[in-house]
Motif scaffolding. Structure first.
Motif, PDB file in Angstrom:
ATOM      1  N   TYR A   1       0.146  13.006  -8.107  1.00 50.21           N
ATOM      2  CA  TYR A   1      -0.540  14.158  -7.523  1.00 50.21           C
ATOM      3  C   TYR A   1       0.298  15.420  -7.663  1.00 50.21           C
ATOM      4  O   TYR A   1      -0.242  16.524  -7.845  1.00 50.21           O
ATOM      5  CB  TYR A   1      -0.824  13.872  -6.048  1.00 50.21           C
ATOM      6  N   LEU A  56       0.985   7.294  -6.392  1.00 50.81           N
ATOM      7  CA  LEU A  56      -0.135   8.212  -6.577  1.00 50.81           C
ATOM      8  C   LEU A  56       0.231   9.626  -6.152  1.00 50.81           C
ATOM      9  O   LEU A  56      -0.168  10.602  -6.799  1.00 50.81           O
ATOM     10  CB  LEU A  56      -1.348   7.715  -5.787  1.00 50.81           C
ATOM     11  N   VAL A  57       0.985   9.739  -5.068  1.00 51.02           N
ATOM     12  CA  VAL A  57       1.424  11.060  -4.607  1.00 51.02           C
ATOM     13  C   VAL A  57       2.336  11.710  -5.639  1.00 51.02           C
ATOM     14  O   VAL A  57       2.278  12.928  -5.855  1.00 51.02           O
ATOM     15  CB  VAL A  57       2.132  10.942  -3.238  1.00 51.02           C
ATOM     16  N   PRO A  76      -6.385   1.842  -5.722  1.00 52.10           N
ATOM     17  CA  PRO A  76      -5.797   3.085  -6.250  1.00 52.10           C
ATOM     18  C   PRO A  76      -6.834   4.162  -6.536  1.00 52.10           C
ATOM     19  O   PRO A  76      -6.594   5.350  -6.271  1.00 52.10           O
ATOM     20  CB  PRO A  76      -5.102   2.625  -7.538  1.00 52.10           C
ATOM     21  N   THR A  80       0.648   4.146  -2.748  1.00 48.30           N
ATOM     22  CA  THR A  80       0.360   5.518  -2.345  1.00 48.30           C
ATOM     23  C   THR A  80       1.454   6.473  -2.805  1.00 48.30           C
ATOM     24  O   THR A  80       1.180   7.590  -3.254  1.00 48.30           O
ATOM     25  CB  THR A  80       0.200   5.613  -0.818  1.00 48.30           C
ATOM     26  N   ALA A  93      -3.463   6.217 -11.256  1.00 47.51           N
ATOM     27  CA  ALA A  93      -4.458   5.354 -10.624  1.00 47.51           C
ATOM     28  C   ALA A  93      -5.010   4.330 -11.612  1.00 47.51           C
ATOM     29  O   ALA A  93      -5.172   3.145 -11.273  1.00 47.51           O
ATOM     30  CB  ALA A  93      -5.594   6.200 -10.046  1.00 47.51           C
ATOM     31  N   LEU A 133       0.826  -1.208   0.000  1.00 50.27           N
ATOM     32  CA  LEU A 133       0.000   0.000   0.000  1.00 50.27           C
ATOM     33  C   LEU A 133       0.859   1.256   0.000  1.00 50.27           C
ATOM     34  O   LEU A 133       0.529   2.245  -0.673  1.00 50.27           O
ATOM     35  CB  LEU A 133      -0.917  -0.009   1.225  1.00 50.27           C
ATOM     36  N   SER A 134       1.960   1.237   0.731  1.00 48.04           N
ATOM     37  CA  SER A 134       2.837   2.410   0.794  1.00 48.04           C
ATOM     38  C   SER A 134       3.452   2.735  -0.565  1.00 48.04           C
ATOM     39  O   SER A 134       3.572   3.899  -0.948  1.00 48.04           O
ATOM     40  CB  SER A 134       3.945   2.181   1.825  1.00 48.04           C
ATOM     41  N   ILE A 186      -7.880   5.670  -3.149  1.00 48.61           N
ATOM     42  CA  ILE A 186      -6.868   6.582  -2.607  1.00 48.61           C
ATOM     43  C   ILE A 186      -6.867   7.895  -3.387  1.00 48.61           C
ATOM     44  O   ILE A 186      -6.799   8.986  -2.803  1.00 48.61           O
ATOM     45  CB  ILE A 186      -5.469   5.928  -2.647  1.00 48.61           C
ATOM     46  N   ALA A 187      -6.955   7.801  -4.721  1.00 42.70           N
ATOM     47  CA  ALA A 187      -6.980   9.013  -5.553  1.00 42.70           C
ATOM     48  C   ALA A 187      -8.198   9.862  -5.231  1.00 42.70           C
ATOM     49  O   ALA A 187      -8.110  11.092  -5.116  1.00 42.70           O
ATOM     50  CB  ALA A 187      -6.974   8.633  -7.035  1.00 42.70           C
ATOM     51  N   ILE A 216      -7.631  11.741  -2.037  1.00 41.29           N
ATOM     52  CA  ILE A 216      -6.708  12.871  -2.212  1.00 41.29           C
ATOM     53  C   ILE A 216      -7.414  14.050  -2.873  1.00 41.29           C
ATOM     54  O   ILE A 216      -7.268  15.203  -2.440  1.00 41.29           O
ATOM     55  CB  ILE A 216      -5.475  12.444  -3.033  1.00 41.29           C
TER      56      ILE A 216
END
Length: 217
Positions: free
Chosen positions: A14, A10-11, A186, A7, A174, A3-4, A189-190, A193
């Motif tokens: 972002y 995705l960051v 994904p 993420t 994502a 998961l990390s 999480i997106a 955010i």
């Protein structure tokens, strides 16, 4: 995939989304000013041309405008571009599109100020510049803030449209992760955010509105 790690990817996407957001917000906000003044101009040809531009930007999809900017150099001018032009084309389309929306918000704000206030300022000896800075502008900012806030929140979500021309922002990342990991995580999480970003913007806008509350209509 952990998961990390997911993420983190995705960051990273972002970060690209934020670049699109901030460049568009700053440049479109500034470009919208001369566009609004052109729309308010008493020179009819200028006002008509600007009005056509605003109508075209607001009446056609942003995604279509991105494709037009991206492919125009080759199909119109015969200039070969590479993948590095994707991000530039994305920014150009976003700025030109949002400048039209911001211009209409500015125009409506300026036109909402009663003419009597201009006349009163003239009687008091204010110049045109002083009238605009000290009397008109504070009221315009207060009146357009809710509408500007709506457009800014929409801009956060519209950054996801950059995927259509291959810009690797958060939504693109994502989609790729969902396809490779066969998981909806994904997307979740997106979405979180995007939501948190909009909540932060709404909080800042509410604070700005409270600070401007001493300007009464």
């Amino acid at each position: 995939m952990q998961l990390s790690t997911m993420t983190g990817m995705l960051v990273q996407g972002y970060g690209v989304s934020l670049q699109i957001f901030f460049v568009t917000l700053v440049c479109a906000s500034l470009l919208g000013i001369p566009v609004a003044l052109g729309r308010l101009s008493r020179v009819r040809p200028l006002s008509a041309v600007v009005g056509l531009y605003i109508s075209l930007m607001r009446g056609t999809p942003l995604m279509l405008q991105m494709f037009a900017v991206f492919f125009a150099p080759y199909y119109v001018f015969g200039i070969q571009t590479d993948s590095s032009f994707m991000f530039t084309a994305c920014l150009i389309a976003f700025v030109v599109n949002y400048a039209a929306y911001f211009a209409e918000i500015y125009r409506s704000g300026i036109q909402s100020i009663p003419k009597g206030q201009y006349e009163a300022a003239q009687v008091l000896g204010y110049s045109s510049g002083q009238t605009f800075r000290r009397i008109v502008l504070p009221q315009v900012v207060k009146r357009i803030l809710p509408a500007m806030g709506n457009e800014i929140v929409t801009l956060v979500k519209d950054t996801s449209l950059a995927f259509s021309i291959g810009v690797a922002e958060m939504f693109t990342t994502a989609r790729a992760l969902v396809a490779s990991q066969r998981s909806m995580m994904p997307f979740a999480i997106a979405a979180l955010i995007y939501w948190v970003t909009c909540l932060v913007i709404e909080f800042l806008l509410r604070r700005a509105e409270r600070k401007l509350s001493y300007y009464h209509d």
